[in-house]
Design an enzyme around this catalytic site. Structure first.
Site, PDB file in Angstrom:
ATOM      1  N   GLU A  77      -6.434 -10.704  -1.174  1.00  0.00           N
ATOM      2  CA  GLU A  77      -7.223 -10.394   0.031  1.00  0.00           C
ATOM      3  C   GLU A  77      -8.711 -10.268  -0.303  1.00  0.00           C
ATOM      4  O   GLU A  77      -9.421  -9.430   0.258  1.00  0.00           O
ATOM      5  CB  GLU A  77      -6.730  -9.101   0.677  1.00  0.00           C
ATOM      6  N   GLU A  92       0.800  -1.227   0.000  1.00  0.00           N
ATOM      7  CA  GLU A  92       0.000   0.000   0.000  1.00  0.00           C
ATOM      8  C   GLU A  92       0.837   1.283   0.000  1.00  0.00           C
ATOM      9  O   GLU A  92       0.703   2.134   0.879  1.00  0.00           O
ATOM     10  CB  GLU A  92      -0.983  -0.015   1.182  1.00  0.00           C
ATOM     11  N   ASN A 110       1.982  -5.137  -3.126  1.00  0.00           N
ATOM     12  CA  ASN A 110       0.582  -5.459  -2.845  1.00  0.00           C
ATOM     13  C   ASN A 110      -0.191  -4.170  -2.585  1.00  0.00           C
ATOM     14  O   ASN A 110       0.305  -3.276  -1.892  1.00  0.00           O
ATOM     15  CB  ASN A 110       0.523  -6.375  -1.613  1.00  0.00           C
ATOM     16  N   ASP A 130     -12.554 -10.061  -0.655  1.00  0.00           N
ATOM     17  CA  ASP A 130     -13.843 -10.154   0.030  1.00  0.00           C
ATOM     18  C   ASP A 130     -14.783  -9.174  -0.666  1.00  0.00           C
ATOM     19  O   ASP A 130     -14.339  -8.255  -1.352  1.00  0.00           O
ATOM     20  CB  ASP A 130     -13.772  -9.913   1.538  1.00  0.00           C
ATOM     21  N   HIS A 132     -10.593  -6.116  -2.288  1.00  0.00           N
ATOM     22  CA  HIS A 132     -11.632  -5.725  -1.326  1.00  0.00           C
ATOM     23  C   HIS A 132     -12.705  -4.930  -2.081  1.00  0.00           C
ATOM     24  O   HIS A 132     -12.493  -3.769  -2.433  1.00  0.00           O
ATOM     25  CB  HIS A 132     -11.037  -4.858  -0.206  1.00  0.00           C
TER      26      HIS A 132
END
Length: 317
Positions: free
Chosen positions: A240, A134, A175, A242, A211
Site C-alpha cells: 500500500e 492490522e 498485512n 505512498d 504508508h
C-alpha cells in the site's frame, strides 16, 4: 509476470522489474475516467480493490451481497492480463455493525461463511489475499478487536485455514502498517508468522503497507526486516505504498518523497522473496491522505493531472 516492453519513450513500471507492480484501484474511477484507466493499464500489472472486497462493501446488510465493484475490477484485470490482490477478508474497520453484534458461536460460523463465499467466488482469479489486516498495536500487543474478544487469538490460524480450503492456490498474507523497519510491531508480526508456520498454518506472505511521511525518518533496518521475514519461508510484499508530504508540496519535499519511494523500491528489489510492489493509488487526484492527515498530501507517483513526479522517475530511471 514479465514481458518485453513495447516501444515507447519511457518504459512503463510493469516492465522494469520481475516483481508484480500494482496499484489500489477504485471501480468507479476505472469506469468513469478514461485517462485514469489508461495510465493504470499502461503502468501496472497488478490491481488491488480499494474498498470493493471489504466486508462493509460486499455485505453491508446481512444476506444481501454486492459484488458489482469487485467483479468489475476482476473483469478489468482479466481483460488486460493483470493479476489481482484481494483486500481484505478480516479487518476490524469497515466492518458492518451486524457482524460485531453477533454472539461468539454465530460470529465464528458467519466469519467462516464470509471467507469461504468470497474466496470461492474469485477462486483462480485472485493471486493473493490479505487475509488478516492490522491485528497489532504499535507496541506489538494484539489489537482488541471483536474477533479477538469473542473468538480468542486462535481465530487467526482458523481464517488462514478457511481461506486456503476455499482456494488452495492463492497466496495468503497477513498485512499491516508501520512494520517496514525493525520495531515492536514488526517483531510481533515476525513471531506470529514463525509460530503459524510451525503449526502448519497455510500463511504464505507478509504484506508491508508502506504508508510513509517525509516528516519522519525513513524506517530503520528496512531491508534487514524484509530479509528476516523472508527467511521464515514466506513471500513479502509492499502492499500500500505512498509517501505523504506537507502541502502545498515544494520541490524539496517532492525530492525527499522520491528518495523514500526509491528506498522502498530498492529494498524490495534486493530481497529475492519480495515479490510485489503495490502503491495505494497512483494519482494525487484520488488519494486518501488529505482526508486523514490534514496538511499533508501529494502522496502518489503521479500528480492530479496524471503527470509523473520525481518519485516515478526515481523508481523508473
Amino acid at each position: 509476470m514479465w514481458q518485453a516492453p513495447a516501444a515507447s519513450a519511457s518504459v512503463p513500471l510493469q516492465y522494469t522489474t520481475n516483481r508484480y507492480v500494482g496499484s489500489a484501484v477504485a471501480a468507479s474511477y476505472l469506469a468513469s475516467e478514461p485517462d485514469y484507466r489508461a495510465v493504470l493499464t499502461r503502468e501496472f500489472d497488478n490491481v488491488t480493490p480499494e474498498n470493493e472486497m471489504k466486508w462493509g462493501t460486499v455485505e453491508a446488510v446481512r444476506g444481501q451481497y454486492d459484488w458489482s465493484g469487485a467483479d468489475a475490477i476482476v473483469r478489468y484485470a482479466q481483460e488486460h492480463h493483470k493479476t489481482v490482490r484481494g483486500h481484505t477478508l478480516v479487518w476490524h474497520s469497515q466492518l458492518p455493525d451486524w457482524v460485531a453484534a453477533l454472539p461468539a458461536d454465530e460470529l465464528r460460523r458467519v466469519l467462516r461463511d464470509h471467507i469461504t463465499t468470497e474466496v470461492k467466488r474469485y477462486k483462480g482469479k485472485v493471486r493473493a489475499w490479505d487475509v488478516v489486516n492490522e491485528i497489532f498495536n504499535e507496541d506489538g500487543t494484539r489489537r482488541d478487536t471483536v474477533f479477538r474478544q469473542k473468538l480468542g487469538d486462535g481465530f487467526v490460524a482458523d481464517v488462514f485455514r478457511w481461506a486456503h480450503a476455499a482456494d488452495p492456490k492463492a497466496t495468503l498474507y497477513i498485512n499491516d502498517y508501520n512494520i517496514e523497519g525493525r520495531n515492536p510491531k514488526s517483531d510481533a508480526v515476525y513471531e506470529l508468522v514463525k509460530t503459524l508456520r510451525r503449526q502448519g498454518v497455510p500463511i504464505g506472505g507478509v504484506g508491508i503497507q508502506g504508508h510513509l511521511s517525509i516528516q519522519y525518518g525513513f524506517p530503520g533496518e528496512y531491508r534487514e526486516n524484509l530479509a528476516r521475514l523472508a527467511k521464515l519461508g514466506v513471500d513479502v510484499a509492499i502492499t500500500e505504498a505512498d509517501v505523504r508530504v506537507p502541502t502545498p508540496a515544494t520541490a524539496a519535499g517532492l525530492e525527499t518523497q522520491a528518495s523514500y519511494f526509491g528506498q522502498l523500491w530498492d529494498g524490495c528489489q534486493a530481497v529475492r522473496r519480495c515479490v510485489e510492489f503495490t502503491t495505494w493509488g497512483f494519482t494525487d487526484r484520488h488519494s486518501w491522505v488529505p482526508d486523514v492527515f490534514p496538511g499533508e498530501g501529494a502522496a502518489c507517483l503521479f500528480d492530479e493531472n496524471l503527470n509523473p513526479k520525481p518519485a516515478y522517475t526515481r523508481i523508473n530511471p
